[in-house]
Design a protein around this motif. Structure first.
Motif, PDB file in Angstrom:
ATOM      1  N   THR A  46       0.833  -1.200   0.000  1.00  0.00           N
ATOM      2  CA  THR A  46       0.000   0.000   0.000  1.00  0.00           C
ATOM      3  C   THR A  46       0.870   1.254   0.000  1.00  0.00           C
ATOM      4  N   LEU A  47       1.882   1.251   0.855  1.00  0.00           N
ATOM      5  CA  LEU A  47       2.771   2.407   0.935  1.00  0.00           C
ATOM      6  C   LEU A  47       3.477   2.644  -0.399  1.00  0.00           C
ATOM      7  N   ARG A  48       3.932   1.530  -1.017  1.00  0.00           N
ATOM      8  CA  ARG A  48       4.659   1.659  -2.281  1.00  0.00           C
ATOM      9  C   ARG A  48       3.736   2.125  -3.407  1.00  0.00           C
ATOM     10  N   MET A  49       2.449   1.812  -3.299  1.00  0.00           N
ATOM     11  CA  MET A  49       1.513   2.327  -4.303  1.00  0.00           C
ATOM     12  C   MET A  49       1.333   3.838  -4.117  1.00  0.00           C
ATOM     13  N   ILE A  50       1.239   4.264  -2.864  1.00  0.00           N
ATOM     14  CA  ILE A  50       1.131   5.707  -2.609  1.00  0.00           C
ATOM     15  C   ILE A  50       2.395   6.408  -3.125  1.00  0.00           C
ATOM     16  N   ALA A  51       3.553   5.748  -2.925  1.00  0.00           N
ATOM     17  CA  ALA A  51       4.823   6.336  -3.350  1.00  0.00           C
ATOM     18  C   ALA A  51       4.941   6.386  -4.871  1.00  0.00           C
ATOM     19  N   GLY A  52       4.250   5.466  -5.536  1.00  0.00           N
ATOM     20  CA  GLY A  52       4.398   5.401  -6.990  1.00  0.00           C
ATOM     21  C   GLY A  52       5.437   4.398  -7.416  1.00  0.00           C
ATOM     22  N   LEU A  53       5.910   3.580  -6.479  1.00  0.00           N
ATOM     23  CA  LEU A  53       6.907   2.564  -6.815  1.00  0.00           C
ATOM     24  C   LEU A  53       6.226   1.276  -7.276  1.00  0.00           C
ATOM     25  N   GLU A  54       4.942   1.122  -6.948  1.00  0.00           N
ATOM     26  CA  GLU A  54       4.142   0.014  -7.459  1.00  0.00           C
ATOM     27  C   GLU A  54       2.966   0.619  -8.204  1.00  0.00           C
ATOM     28  N   SER A  55       2.570  -0.030  -9.296  1.00  0.00           N
ATOM     29  CA  SER A  55       1.409   0.484 -10.012  1.00  0.00           C
ATOM     30  C   SER A  55       0.137   0.084  -9.264  1.00  0.00           C
ATOM     31  N   VAL A  56      -0.915   0.869  -9.481  1.00  0.00           N
ATOM     32  CA  VAL A  56      -2.209   0.563  -8.882  1.00  0.00           C
ATOM     33  C   VAL A  56      -3.002  -0.224  -9.914  1.00  0.00           C
ATOM     34  N   SER A  57      -3.440  -1.445  -9.555  1.00  0.00           N
ATOM     35  CA  SER A  57      -4.136  -2.277 -10.553  1.00  0.00           C
ATOM     36  C   SER A  57      -5.530  -1.752 -10.837  1.00  0.00           C
ATOM     37  N   ASP A  58      -6.204  -1.256  -9.789  1.00  0.00           N
ATOM     38  CA  ASP A  58      -7.549  -0.731 -10.005  1.00  0.00           C
ATOM     39  C   ASP A  58      -7.889   0.196  -8.832  1.00  0.00           C
ATOM     40  N   GLY A  59      -8.847   1.071  -9.042  1.00  0.00           N
ATOM     41  CA  GLY A  59      -9.262   1.988  -7.986  1.00  0.00           C
ATOM     42  C   GLY A  59      -8.696   3.374  -8.218  1.00  0.00           C
ATOM     43  N   VAL A  71       0.650   8.962 -12.252  1.00  0.00           N
ATOM     44  CA  VAL A  71       1.685   9.986 -12.109  1.00  0.00           C
ATOM     45  C   VAL A  71       2.971   9.314 -11.617  1.00  0.00           C
ATOM     46  N   ALA A  72       4.082   9.632 -12.268  1.00  0.00           N
ATOM     47  CA  ALA A  72       5.358   9.006 -11.885  1.00  0.00           C
ATOM     48  C   ALA A  72       5.731   9.375 -10.453  1.00  0.00           C
ATOM     49  N   ALA A  73       6.499   8.468  -9.823  1.00  0.00           N
ATOM     50  CA  ALA A  73       6.877   8.660  -8.414  1.00  0.00           C
ATOM     51  C   ALA A  73       7.526  10.018  -8.190  1.00  0.00           C
TER      52      ALA A  73
ATOM     53  N   ALA B 183      16.125   7.460  -5.390  1.00  0.00           N
ATOM     54  CA  ALA B 183      16.443   8.468  -6.406  1.00  0.00           C
ATOM     55  C   ALA B 183      15.237   8.727  -7.300  1.00  0.00           C
ATOM     56  N   LEU B 184      14.513   7.657  -7.606  1.00  0.00           N
ATOM     57  CA  LEU B 184      13.318   7.788  -8.446  1.00  0.00           C
ATOM     58  C   LEU B 184      12.309   8.722  -7.772  1.00  0.00           C
ATOM     59  N   MET B 185      12.144   8.541  -6.450  1.00  0.00           N
ATOM     60  CA  MET B 185      11.171   9.359  -5.726  1.00  0.00           C
ATOM     61  C   MET B 185      11.614  10.804  -5.640  1.00  0.00           C
TER      62      MET B 185
END
Lengths: 368, 287
Positions: A46-59, A71-73, B183-185
């Motif tokens: 969940t945290l990594r999705m908020i960060a943008g390091l994991e993509s969100v599959s739906d929602g 939006v990119a991380a 770095a990405l962030m």
């Protein structure tokens, strides 16, 4: 500064069953939200999705008013503190803290000014020219904090930032993070599996298990009014005792005790249920109800101790003052207030409005 | 116990002698000043011990004549230059290609990734001589790159690539992803992360691959002898070969050339030693 809104967030890898099947969570502007749960519960995902390091599959994932699913991380204006610190080992502390600013083409003078201000706030000034390899664990974590702070982000994310530190440093850094949040007031999301960290840091806590949200609330709410046995056992140390009980008319029977319930309470309970009682709600003195059990083991913790009681196959822990600790191998009688009992159905869901009120008055103890 | 230690020492000495003897012979030949393979001429009717002297790798007199001749009378300097340019260019091109390929294979998931990696390995399982004819056809006949530096540079950097890619990929795999995610962030682009974070951290592995690429090009003989017909374009190994052929036996020049050609390699190894140790054991232990 921004609020974060997760609406029906799904995370699915390939064709497997979803890791997070649908999460709704509102994090208010300026709030310190702690995501807590056992490992593999989806809190880091969940945290990594908020960060943008994991993509969100739906929602829908929103930061402030902005929909950030795609939006990119680097464009979310979020800073993250990693468990491993994730400092750039080939750069000095100054360069580490300046990296994000320089990537954004901030003028050199401003970079210097901001880095130095942050370093001063965190007591990092003497370390600016050192490399991460020359720093202690606590110093590295402080640099990681500084690197996150220096950019003045809308949101802070913390991914178990203290788990690599020893106990004393952890307490110290915990206080530091709390202080930073008080002074900066930036919306923060903090992932941990340590309920003490969760209780002490969080304005609110979101407890997760198996990719699902179990309950969200202030530390006090979660402790005093858990929605289910999972939350009840997760918050509090040692965890709440849960054992099975049978209701027969207005009588409640468990392996440890048998009591008479008020009619209204009894009416709301099924015949098969689970009963919860916190270890710290037991004592050898006081009035109200008693429970009996054989003392299997005791653990001394200093000014208090834990007694492990057994009745048949059922076990129970009691947190008692040192002088109240019974002898191992004896039969002990402990007292509790029936108002402290929690009732859950056999699926572990709290049965609503079932606290035994008013405390102790309508009850008589039936010696077990 | 002590006897065992003595025996052990003796064994090691014998082994060292076996390894060093040919090397010493070449060095002695180079400094002997002559072109003969024999270092000492044994007179008729010499005693047993005098004859034994012929086996020692020590010249009758020390002289730099072979080196002087090599550098003045022979086009050795020219060959050295060819070798240096080709080896240096191979290293640069090879390492650049290997780094970017290895980084992509390590960090990104894309169709064909697994198969591509396997293919790189498979390509190493065929004997190099198998490629001689296809390479000749492609480089010399199709691309008209025979007798050019470019032809050899292309072939060398590509043949060194599979090893370099695997070596570097293994190293990139061992670097924590957290650092790059941080770095990405902070807003760094993937290209910036590659140049400013990943490459500086991969220095030890890059040193190893660079050395490997350089040596591949520096020591290679067969392809160079096939592609290069003009004496002025020979690399050192090809040039040296002509000192010792059916029509000549200039062992002195050959040995002197061998000594000179080994020097850069020795210097490189010494200079990169620190990286080599950490690079070759990279990924074995975390942290």
């Amino acid at each position: 500064m921004a609020s974060i809104s997760l609406k029906k967030i799904v995370k699915q890898y390939g064709q497997q069953a979803a890791t997070i099947p649908g999460l709704d969570l509102e994090i208010r502007d300026g709030e310190f939200m702690v995501l807590v749960g056992p490992s593999g519960c989806g809190k880091s995902t969940t945290l990594r999705m908020i960060a943008g390091l994991e993509s969100v599959s739906d929602g829908e994932l929103r930061i402030g008013e902005r929909l950030v699913n795609d939006v990119a991380a680097g464009e979310r204006n979020i800073a993250m503190v990693f468990q491993s610190y994730a400092l750039y080992p080939h750069m000095t502390v100054f360069e580490n803290m300046a990296f994000g600013l320089r990537v954004r083409k901030t003028p050199d003078a401003k970079v210097r000014e901001q880095v130095e201000a942050t370093a001063r706030a965190l007591g990092l000034e003497p370390l600016l020219q050192r490399k991460p390899g020359e720093l202690s664990g606590g110093q590295r974590q402080r640099v990681a904090l500084g690197r996150a702070l220096v950019r003045n982000p809308d949101v802070f994310l913390f991914d178990e930032p203290l788990s690599n530190l020893d106990a004393e440093l952890r307490t110290q850094m915990r206080a530091e993070i709390a202080r930073l949040h008080r002074t900066q007031g930036t919306t923060s999301v903090y992932v941990t599996h340590d309920q003490v960290e969760a209780m002490t840091l969080g304005d609110r806590i979101a407890i997760m298990n198996g990719g699902r949200l179990m309950q969200v609330g202030t530390p006090a709410e979660l402790y005093s009014a858990p929605d289910n046995t999972f939350v009840a056992q997760f918050m509090g140390s040692p965890p709440m005792n849960i054992f099975s009980g049978q209701r027969d008319g207005t009588r409640l029977r468990t392996a440890f005790f048998e009591i008479e319930l008020p009619t209204a309470t009894a009416a709301a309970l099924p015949t098969e249920l689970q009963v919860g009682l916190r270890p710290e709600c037991l004592s050898t003195t006081g009035t109200a109800a008693t429970l009996n059990g054989r003392v299997e083991m005791i653990e001394c913790l200093g000014h208090e101790g834990l007694a492990y009681l057994a009745a048949g196959d059922t076990q129970l822990r009691a947190k008692l003052a040192m002088e109240q600790l019974p002898q191992t191998g004896t039969d002990a009688v402990l007292r509790f207030n029936p108002a402290d009992l929690y009732f859950f159905d056999t699926n572990g869901e709290r049965i609503a409005a079932t606290s035994v009120e008013p405390a102790g008055t309508a009850l008589e103890t039936a010696g077990a | 116990m002590t006897i065992l230690n003595w025996l052990r020492g003796l064994f090691i000495l014998v082994m060292v002698a076996i390894v060093l003897y040919p090397v010493l012979w070449v060095v002695s030949l180079a400094f002997s000043g002559g072109q003969s393979l024999a270092l000492v001429s044994v007179p008729e009717g010499a005693s047993f011990f005098e004859a034994l002297r012929a086996l020692l790798p020590l010249p009758q007199q020390w002289s730099l004549a072979n080196f002087e001749g090599l550098l003045t009378e022979q086009p050795f300097g020219r060959w050295l230059l060819n070798s240096l340019i080709i080896a240096a260019a191979t290293t640069i091109v090879g390492v650049l290609l290997a780094c970017s390929a290895a980084y992509a294979l390590s960090r990104f998931r894309f169709p064909g990734r697994e198969r591509g990696l396997m293919l790189l390995l498979v390509s190493q399982m065929f004997p190099a001589t198998l490629m001689l004819i296809p390479l000749y056809v492609i480089i010399v006949e199709w691309l008209q790159l025979g007798n050019t530096w470019l032809g050899l540079i292309a072939v060398y950097s590509i043949t060194a690539l599979p090893f370099c890619v695997w070596m570097l990929k293994g190293y990139f795999d061992s670097l924590p992803v957290d650092i790059e995610e941080a770095a990405l962030m902070e807003g760094a682009s993937p290209v910036a992360i590659f140049w400013r974070i990943a490459l500086p951290l991969a220095k030890p592995a890059i040193a190893v691959t660079a050395l490997f690429s350089f040596l591949t090009a520096w020591n290679e003989f067969i392809l160079a002898s096939i592609f290069m017909d003009e004496e002025a374009l020979y690399t050192v190994p090809v040039g040296l070969r002509f000192f010792v052929s059916d029509f000549s036996a200039q062992w002195g020049y050959f040995a002197a050339g061998s000594v000179l050609v080994s020097l850069p390699v020795v210097i490189l190894f010494l200079g990169l030693q620190r990286f080599l140790v950490s690079g070759l054991s990279a990924g074995a232990v975390k942290g």
